[in-house]
Write a protein that holds these residues in place. Structure first.
Motif, mmCIF file in Angstrom:
data_model
loop_
_atom_site.group_PDB
_atom_site.id
_atom_site.type_symbol
_atom_site.label_atom_id
_atom_site.label_comp_id
_atom_site.label_asym_id
_atom_site.label_seq_id
_atom_site.Cartn_x
_atom_site.Cartn_y
_atom_site.Cartn_z
ATOM 1 N N LYS A 32 -8.689 -41.409 3.189
ATOM 2 C CA LYS A 32 -8.143 -41.338 2.680
ATOM 3 C C LYS A 32 -6.604 -41.028 2.991
ATOM 4 N N ALA A 34 -2.419 -42.015 1.274
ATOM 5 C CA ALA A 34 -1.511 -40.757 0.833
ATOM 6 C C ALA A 34 0.071 -41.697 0.117
ATOM 7 N N ARG A 35 0.178 -43.304 0.744
ATOM 8 C CA ARG A 35 1.592 -44.378 0.588
ATOM 9 C C ARG A 35 0.522 -45.416 0.811
ATOM 10 N N SER A 58 -4.202 -39.545 4.988
ATOM 11 C CA SER A 58 -4.311 -38.530 5.074
ATOM 12 C C SER A 58 -4.734 -38.104 6.726
ATOM 13 N N LYS A 71 2.975 -32.780 4.477
ATOM 14 C CA LYS A 71 2.080 -32.754 2.655
ATOM 15 C C LYS A 71 0.467 -33.598 3.020
ATOM 16 N N ILE A 72 0.746 -34.554 4.415
ATOM 17 C CA ILE A 72 -0.028 -34.772 4.084
ATOM 18 C C ILE A 72 -0.971 -35.402 5.527
ATOM 19 N N GLY A 75 -1.355 -30.943 5.045
ATOM 20 C CA GLY A 75 -2.158 -30.417 3.442
ATOM 21 C C GLY A 75 -2.722 -31.624 2.989
ATOM 22 N N PHE A 77 -3.468 -34.387 0.990
ATOM 23 C CA PHE A 77 -2.724 -34.820 0.064
ATOM 24 C C PHE A 77 -3.377 -36.825 0.788
ATOM 25 N N GLY A 78 -3.701 -37.215 -0.664
ATOM 26 C CA GLY A 78 -4.204 -38.491 -0.378
ATOM 27 C C GLY A 78 -5.034 -38.942 -1.602
ATOM 28 N N PHE A 292 5.508 -38.560 -1.313
ATOM 29 C CA PHE A 292 3.925 -39.101 -0.960
ATOM 30 C C PHE A 292 3.730 -38.307 -2.542
ATOM 31 N N ASP A 293 3.710 -39.711 -3.175
ATOM 32 C CA ASP A 293 3.138 -39.717 -4.361
ATOM 33 C C ASP A 293 1.805 -41.066 -4.552
ATOM 34 N N LEU A 294 1.307 -41.189 -3.789
ATOM 35 C CA LEU A 294 0.163 -42.586 -4.362
ATOM 36 C C LEU A 294 0.751 -44.123 -4.572
#
Length: 312
Positions: A32, A34-35, A58, A71-72, A75, A77-78, A292-294
Motif C-alpha cells: 500500500k 500513498a504518494r 501506508s 493520514k497514512i 489512517g 490512506f493509500g 497525500f492524494d495518490l
C-alpha cells in the motif's frame, strides 16, 4: 510476512497473520502506497536541486502522537499496488530526475520492496534511501543488507517514559541504539558524489521536542560516545509543530522555543557533532508536510516498461 508464527519483521513482533488481518502497523497482505513524487524538503544532500524520489508507504510500526503524516501512518490512506507497479514507480521517479529513490516508512513491506528493486536493478542508476523511524529490528535490517545505499533514521527519545508516552514504544532507544550501528556497518561512512549528493552512508535525524531538551542532549552524547567519529552525519531539526494527537498532550502542544533548540545545537557542537545539518527556526511549521492524494501511485499509460531479458 514472517512464516508460520506470523509477522515478526518489526520489534513489536505482533505475530499477525497479515493474509487475514492487519498487523500492529496497520498493514495487511497488500502493498500500500500513498504518494510517489519528487520531494524537495529533505536535507540538501538528499533533495538536491531536482528532488528526492519519495515513495510514502501506508502504515507505521510506531504510534507517534505528533505525527504529521497521520493520514497514512495511522489512517491507512493509500492504494494497493503490485510489486511490478512499484518497480515502475522507481523508474518513473528516476526519469523525472530524482536524485535517489526515497523509501518512506517501508518497514511493513520490506520484502515487496526487495522484489521491486530486484526487478529494476539493472535500470536503476540512483541510490536507494531508507527513510525510517530508527525502530528497526535486526531481522528487518538483515533483509535490507546490500539493498540500501543511504539510511535516513530518526533518533527520537532516550527516555523510556517519553518514548512510551509519545510513541507507544518504551523500548524505542533500546532498539534504535542497536539498529543505527548496524546501519553504519552496512553502508560505511558518508560518501558524496561530485554533485554533493549523499551516495552512501547514514544520516541520523533528531527532532528537538518541547520540554525534552535534556533528553536530546543525552541522545547526542550517546551518539558522540558510541558511534565512530566520521561514520555518520547528524541532522538537528527544529521543525516540530503540534500535529496529529499532540493537541491532547499539553506539554507538547506548542512549538520548540529558540532557547531550547539553541541549547541542543550548542551541545551538538561541543560534542564534536559538526558533520551534518542544522535547521533554521523558520521551518517550524506544517508547510513541509506533503499532500497525500495518490500522486504518482496509480498506473500511468506512459510508464516505463520493465525489461525482463532478451528472451522474454
Amino acid at each position: 510476512m514472517g512464516g508460520e508464527s506470523g509477522c515478526n519483521l518489526c520489534p513489536r513482533m505482533c505475530g499477525a497473520d497479515r493474509s487475514a488481518n492487519e498487523g500492529f502497523c496497520g498493514a495487511g497482505a497488500g502493498l500500500k502506497v500513498a504518494r510517489a513524487a519528487l520531494h524537495y524538503w529533505e536535507e540538501p544532500c538528499i533533495s538536491g536541486t531536482r528532488g528526492s524520489g519519495a515513495v510514502f508507504f501506508s502504515g507505521c510500526t510506531l504510534k507517534c502522537c505528533f505525527c504529521q503524516n497521520e493520514k497514512i501512518s495511522e489512517g491507512g490512506f493509500g492504494a494497493e499496488i503490485s510489486v511490478e507497479r512499484l518497480g515502475r514507480i522507481f523508474l518513473e521517479l528516476q526519469e523525472k530526475g530524482a536524485h535517489n529513490i526515497n523509501l518512506v516508512t517501508a518497514d511493513p513491506y520490506v520484502r515487496q520492496v526487495k522484489e521491486a528493486v530486484a526487478l529494476v536493478r539493472e535500470e536503476l542508476a540512483v541510490p536507494v534511501v531508507y527513510n525510517c523511524s530508527g525502530y528497526q529490528s535486526a531481522r528487518l535490517l538483515r533483509e535490507l543488507d546490500g539493498l540500501v545505499d543511504v539510511y535516513l533514521p530518526d533518533l527520537k527519545f532516550m527516555s523510556r517514559k517519553l518514548a512510551g508516552r509519545y510513541l507507544k514504544a518504551p523500548d524505542y532507544f533500546e532498539v534504535a541504539s542497536r539498529a543505527i550501528p548496524e546501519m553504519i556497518r552496512q553502508t560505511g561512512g558518508p560518501v558524496y558524489g561530485e554533485d554533493g549528493m549523499l551516495k552512501k552512508g547514514v544520516l541520523i535525524r533528531h527532532l528537538v521536542m518541547p520540554g525534552a531538551r535534556t533528553d536530546s542532549e543525552a541522545l547526542l552524547a550517546w551518539a558522540a560516545k558510541n558511534l565512530e567519529e566520521g561514520s555518520f552525519l547528524v541532522s538537528l531539526m527544529s521543525q516540530y509543530a503540534p500535529a496529529g494527537r499532540a493537541f491532547s498532550y499539553p506539554e507538547i502542544n506548542r512549538r520548540v522555543t529558540t532557547y531550547e533548540y539553541e541549547k541542543v545545537r550548542k551541545t551538538a557542537l561541543l560534542l564534536g557533532l559538526t558533520d551534518g545539518y542544522r535547521q533554521h527556526r523558520a521551518s517550524a511549521s506544517g508547510a513541509y508536510t506533503p499532500s497525500f492524494d495518490l500522486e504518482g501511485v496509480l498506473q500511468d499509460r506512459e510508464a516505463p516498461v520493465i525489461k525482463r531479458g532478451k528472451g522474454d
